[in-house]
Design an enzyme around this catalytic site. Structure first.
Site, PDB file in Angstrom:
ATOM      1  N   LYS A  22       0.832  -1.203   0.000  1.00 22.71           N
ATOM      2  CA  LYS A  22       0.000   0.000   0.000  1.00 22.71           C
ATOM      3  C   LYS A  22       0.868   1.255   0.000  1.00 22.71           C
ATOM      4  O   LYS A  22       0.651   2.171  -0.793  1.00 22.71           O
ATOM      5  CB  LYS A  22      -0.888   0.008   1.253  1.00 22.71           C
ATOM      6  CG  LYS A  22      -1.589   1.344   1.488  1.00 22.71           C
ATOM      7  CD  LYS A  22      -2.451   1.325   2.741  1.00 22.71           C
ATOM      8  CE  LYS A  22      -1.768   1.796   3.990  1.00 22.71           C
ATOM      9  NZ  LYS A  22      -1.636   3.258   4.105  1.00 22.71           N
ATOM     10  N   ASN A  23       1.861   1.290   0.874  1.00 24.23           N
ATOM     11  CA  ASN A  23       2.645   2.513   1.040  1.00 24.23           C
ATOM     12  C   ASN A  23       3.636   2.769  -0.089  1.00 24.23           C
ATOM     13  O   ASN A  23       4.287   3.809  -0.118  1.00 24.23           O
ATOM     14  CB  ASN A  23       3.366   2.504   2.399  1.00 24.23           C
ATOM     15  CG  ASN A  23       2.403   2.770   3.543  1.00 24.23           C
ATOM     16  OD1 ASN A  23       1.221   3.070   3.332  1.00 24.23           O
ATOM     17  ND2 ASN A  23       2.898   2.660   4.767  1.00 24.23           N
ATOM     18  N   ARG A  93      -4.635  10.446   4.272  1.00 21.46           N
ATOM     19  CA  ARG A  93      -3.657  11.517   4.430  1.00 21.46           C
ATOM     20  C   ARG A  93      -2.598  11.486   3.342  1.00 21.46           C
ATOM     21  O   ARG A  93      -2.018  12.516   3.007  1.00 21.46           O
ATOM     22  CB  ARG A  93      -3.006  11.409   5.800  1.00 21.46           C
ATOM     23  CG  ARG A  93      -4.034  11.287   6.913  1.00 21.46           C
ATOM     24  CD  ARG A  93      -3.331  11.025   8.197  1.00 21.46           C
ATOM     25  NE  ARG A  93      -2.420  12.116   8.438  1.00 21.46           N
ATOM     26  CZ  ARG A  93      -2.776  13.278   8.937  1.00 21.46           C
ATOM     27  NH1 ARG A  93      -4.021  13.479   9.291  1.00 21.46           N
ATOM     28  NH2 ARG A  93      -1.906  14.222   9.111  1.00 21.46           N
ATOM     29  N   CYS A 117      -5.177  13.341  13.338  1.00 22.18           N
ATOM     30  CA  CYS A 117      -5.817  12.054  13.106  1.00 22.18           C
ATOM     31  C   CYS A 117      -5.704  11.225  14.371  1.00 22.18           C
ATOM     32  O   CYS A 117      -5.102  11.650  15.349  1.00 22.18           O
ATOM     33  CB  CYS A 117      -5.230  11.321  11.911  1.00 22.18           C
ATOM     34  SG  CYS A 117      -3.722  10.432  12.232  1.00 22.18           S
ATOM     35  N   ARG A 122       0.402  14.682  13.184  1.00 19.25           N
ATOM     36  CA  ARG A 122       0.751  14.518  11.771  1.00 19.25           C
ATOM     37  C   ARG A 122       0.767  15.798  10.936  1.00 19.25           C
ATOM     38  O   ARG A 122       0.014  15.949   9.971  1.00 19.25           O
ATOM     39  CB  ARG A 122      -0.167  13.477  11.133  1.00 19.25           C
ATOM     40  CG  ARG A 122      -0.105  12.165  11.884  1.00 19.25           C
ATOM     41  CD  ARG A 122      -0.769  11.057  11.176  1.00 19.25           C
ATOM     42  NE  ARG A 122       0.059  10.469  10.116  1.00 19.25           N
ATOM     43  CZ  ARG A 122      -0.281   9.345   9.505  1.00 19.25           C
ATOM     44  NH1 ARG A 122      -1.383   8.735   9.792  1.00 19.25           N
ATOM     45  NH2 ARG A 122       0.514   8.859   8.586  1.00 19.25           N
ATOM     46  N   PRO A 123       1.607  16.748  11.298  1.00 23.37           N
ATOM     47  CA  PRO A 123       1.738  17.964  10.500  1.00 23.37           C
ATOM     48  C   PRO A 123       2.440  17.692   9.165  1.00 23.37           C
ATOM     49  O   PRO A 123       2.992  16.616   8.957  1.00 23.37           O
ATOM     50  CB  PRO A 123       2.608  18.869  11.377  1.00 23.37           C
ATOM     51  CG  PRO A 123       3.346  17.947  12.278  1.00 23.37           C
ATOM     52  CD  PRO A 123       2.526  16.708  12.436  1.00 23.37           C
ATOM     53  N   VAL A 124       2.388  18.675   8.261  1.00 25.28           N
ATOM     54  CA  VAL A 124       3.076  18.546   6.966  1.00 25.28           C
ATOM     55  C   VAL A 124       4.072  19.694   6.768  1.00 25.28           C
ATOM     56  O   VAL A 124       4.393  20.061   5.647  1.00 25.28           O
ATOM     57  CB  VAL A 124       2.079  18.483   5.778  1.00 25.28           C
ATOM     58  CG1 VAL A 124       1.373  17.136   5.726  1.00 25.28           C
ATOM     59  CG2 VAL A 124       1.072  19.611   5.839  1.00 25.28           C
ATOM     60  N   ASP A 125       4.543  20.241   7.889  1.00 26.83           N
ATOM     61  CA  ASP A 125       5.450  21.388   7.814  1.00 26.83           C
ATOM     62  C   ASP A 125       6.724  21.082   7.027  1.00 26.83           C
ATOM     63  O   ASP A 125       7.266  21.958   6.342  1.00 26.83           O
ATOM     64  CB  ASP A 125       5.796  21.878   9.232  1.00 26.83           C
ATOM     65  CG  ASP A 125       6.413  20.776  10.077  1.00 26.83           C
ATOM     66  OD1 ASP A 125       5.774  19.703  10.209  1.00 26.83           O
ATOM     67  OD2 ASP A 125       7.522  20.953  10.592  1.00 26.83           O
ATOM     68  N   GLN A 126       7.200  19.844   7.083  1.00 30.72           N
ATOM     69  CA  GLN A 126       8.445  19.509   6.385  1.00 30.72           C
ATOM     70  C   GLN A 126       8.242  19.488   4.863  1.00 30.72           C
ATOM     71  O   GLN A 126       9.132  19.867   4.110  1.00 30.72           O
ATOM     72  CB  GLN A 126       9.009  18.165   6.855  1.00 30.72           C
ATOM     73  CG  GLN A 126       9.361  18.127   8.350  1.00 30.72           C
ATOM     74  CD  GLN A 126      10.369  19.193   8.730  1.00 30.72           C
ATOM     75  OE1 GLN A 126      11.433  19.307   8.117  1.00 30.72           O
ATOM     76  NE2 GLN A 126      10.037  19.982   9.727  1.00 30.72           N
ATOM     77  N   ASP A 305       4.290   0.782  12.115  1.00 28.48           N
ATOM     78  CA  ASP A 305       3.132   0.080  11.564  1.00 28.48           C
ATOM     79  C   ASP A 305       3.065  -1.388  12.005  1.00 28.48           C
ATOM     80  O   ASP A 305       2.099  -2.086  11.697  1.00 28.48           O
ATOM     81  CB  ASP A 305       3.138   0.163  10.027  1.00 28.48           C
ATOM     82  CG  ASP A 305       2.736   1.557   9.529  1.00 28.48           C
ATOM     83  OD1 ASP A 305       2.271   2.377  10.349  1.00 28.48           O
ATOM     84  OD2 ASP A 305       2.888   1.817   8.315  1.00 28.48           O
ATOM     85  N   ILE A 327       7.381   7.287  17.099  1.00 29.44           N
ATOM     86  CA  ILE A 327       7.052   8.042  15.876  1.00 29.44           C
ATOM     87  C   ILE A 327       5.780   8.873  16.051  1.00 29.44           C
ATOM     88  O   ILE A 327       5.730  10.030  15.667  1.00 29.44           O
ATOM     89  CB  ILE A 327       6.887   7.093  14.662  1.00 29.44           C
ATOM     90  CG1 ILE A 327       8.057   6.130  14.554  1.00 29.44           C
ATOM     91  CG2 ILE A 327       6.675   7.892  13.380  1.00 29.44           C
ATOM     92  CD1 ILE A 327       9.360   6.715  14.104  1.00 29.44           C
ATOM     93  N   ARG A 397      -8.762  -0.394   4.420  1.00 36.29           N
ATOM     94  CA  ARG A 397      -7.910   0.611   3.799  1.00 36.29           C
ATOM     95  C   ARG A 397      -6.577   0.013   3.402  1.00 36.29           C
ATOM     96  O   ARG A 397      -5.965   0.454   2.428  1.00 36.29           O
ATOM     97  CB  ARG A 397      -7.643   1.768   4.780  1.00 36.29           C
ATOM     98  CG  ARG A 397      -8.819   2.685   4.990  1.00 36.29           C
ATOM     99  CD  ARG A 397      -8.391   3.862   5.810  1.00 36.29           C
ATOM    100  NE  ARG A 397      -7.145   4.401   5.283  1.00 36.29           N
ATOM    101  CZ  ARG A 397      -6.291   5.136   5.971  1.00 36.29           C
ATOM    102  NH1 ARG A 397      -6.541   5.441   7.221  1.00 36.29           N
ATOM    103  NH2 ARG A 397      -5.197   5.591   5.429  1.00 36.29           N
TER     104      ARG A 397
END
Ligand code: UD1
Length: 417
Positions: A22-23, A93, A117, A122-126, A305, A327, A397
């Site tokens: 999936k990933n 996401r 979530c 889970r930010p996306v600043d990077q 995971d 994490i 999912r």
């Protein structure tokens, strides 16, 4: 709403084939946005997240054709909309992975901020920081990131922390940038490598993947390619944990054992006999597992995971294990559900002290996220009597036909309404 009914307490036996990852499939599908030419994929898993990604690309105007046996042809010849709407980003996401490709090829993108979530912030600043370093202007308005650039240019980017989709987004963006991009503190996950190999097949110039410094030399355009998605190491690990917890002997086919070193080491420590071949793994657990502590870390460390599944194994192990999550800050929800099955778990911050018990007892439990569901299924396979796992849409999912595959291994498990 579908639930899974498991009657546990039976060892597993038989063989099962693992699906495509999936990933890896999700970022690779988004990579199709980098070119007007077709991208032909094989070994694409049949998952709710893959359907979500297909809708997202379809909504933008890309053509998506799904064939038999995990074949999928994507072509983003013309893209009418450069928007990833909130409705799709909130269900998945990984939709944020369209940001880099859209910006690189079209110079604009509008992508919903994912928000929080169940497992943490889970930010996306990077992602944002990296694209800004490459010259993009990004403003946040009404919950959306609006990104613009004439043409991205190569930059040296030091990521503050190891982020998988962050590395993937920036690596994809860099393939079409002017000049060279160097990503430092990059994620080393095998799925990042798989994505890079697909990009290279499309004509990208990338070096250093699999290490923490990735170097991308931008090219003018990318072309058509065919690519076979790598096997899912988390699905593989979930079956291995199930066999270690429930006992028995199983063979997993179509796997990539070298992507599972940390998991295999822990399972061996717990007493499992494991033999690996080129694309297969045999596991046999003849006794009660020994307690094994784990601490999650970016690859090649122990995967977050796999944390819930390793906790399920620890609940019935001989001795006490410490499970530490490094994490995500809130990824222990499954512990409370496992307690409902009779597990002895004490949460201390982001660690869980798990005292193994002889037996779990079936009960109704509720899944809170994808991998938590997998942990509950593993626990349910060991518990005496019936376990009913609610909210398995989380499971759908990321796991293809899980109940069928476990059924083929002799587990008594079925989907109920
Ligand atoms: C990916 C995986 C997910 C896995 C996770 C960690 C996909 C589609 N999903 O998620 O299954 O659990 O890696 O292995 O591949 N962070 C920031 N700022 C950022 C980005 C991340 O602070 O801009 C933090 C996150 O909050 C988290 C940590 O970094 O604490 C790692 O997250 P990240 O690797 O980005 O996870 P995902 O890529 O979302």
């Amino acid at each position: 709403m579908d639930k899974l009914l498991i009657t546990g307490g039976r060892p597993l036996e038989g063989e099962v084939r693992v699906s495509g990852a999936k990933n890896a499939a999700l970022p690779i599908m988004c990579a199709a946005l980098l070119t007007a030419k077709p991208l032909v994929l094989t070994n694409v898993p049949s998952l709710a997240d893959v359907s979500t990604a297909a809708s997202l690309l379809g909504q933008m105007g890309a053509s998506v054709e799904r064939g038999d046996d995990g074949r999928m042809t994507l072509q983003a010849a013309r893209i009418a909309s450069r928007l990833a709407p909130y409705d799709l980003v909130k269900t998945m996401r990984a939709s944020v992975l369209v940001l880099g490709p859209l910006l690189a090829r079209f110079g604009e993108a509008q992508v919903s901020l994912p928000g929080g979530c169940a497992i943490g912030a889970r930010p996306v600043d990077q992602h944002i920081k990296g694209l800004q370093a490459m010259g993009a202007t990004i403003t946040i308005e009404r919950g959306y990131m609006n990104a613009r650039v004439e043409r991205l240019r190569g930059a040296r980017i030091v990521l503050d922390l190891v982020t998988v989709t962050g590395t993937e987004n920036l690596m994809m963006a860099a393939t079409l940038a002017e000049g060279t991009t160097v990503l430092e503190n990059a994620a080393r996950e095998p799925e990042v490598v798989d994505l890079a190999n697909c990009l290279i097949a499309m004509g990208a110039r990338i070096e250093g993947v699999g290490s923490d410094v990735i170097r991308v030399e931008g090219v003018r355009s990318l072309g058509e390619a065919s690519y076979h998605i790598m096997p899912d190491r988390i699905e593989t690990g979930t079956f291995l944990a199930a066999a270690a917890a429930a006992g028995g002997r199983i063979r997993l086919l179509g796997v990539l054992p070298e992507t599972l070193d940390a998991t295999l080491a822990k399972l061996r420590e717990s007493g499992a006999a494991i033999v690996t071949g080129k694309d297969r793994i045999d596991i046999e657990m003849a006794e009660r597992p020994a307690a094994v502590s784990v601490r999650t870390a970016p690859y090649p460390g122990f995967a977050t995971d796999m944390q819930a599944q390793s906790m399920a194994l620890a609940t019935v192990a001989n001795g006490t294990a410490m499970i530490t999550e490094t994490i995500f800050e809130n990824r222990m929800m499954h512990a409370l559900e496992m307690q409902r099955l009779g597990a002895d778990i004490t949460i201390q911050g982001t660690s869980a002290v798990v005292r193994g018990v002889e037996k779990l007892q079936g009960a109704k439990v509720m899944a809170t996220d994808l991998r938590a569901s997998a942990g509950l299924v593993v626990a349910g396979l060991v518990a005496r009597g019936e376990t009913l796992v609610d909210r398995i849409y989380h499971l759908d999912r990321g796991y293809e036909a899980l109940e069928k595959k476990l059924g083929a291994l002799g587990a008594r498990i079925r989907r109920v309404k």
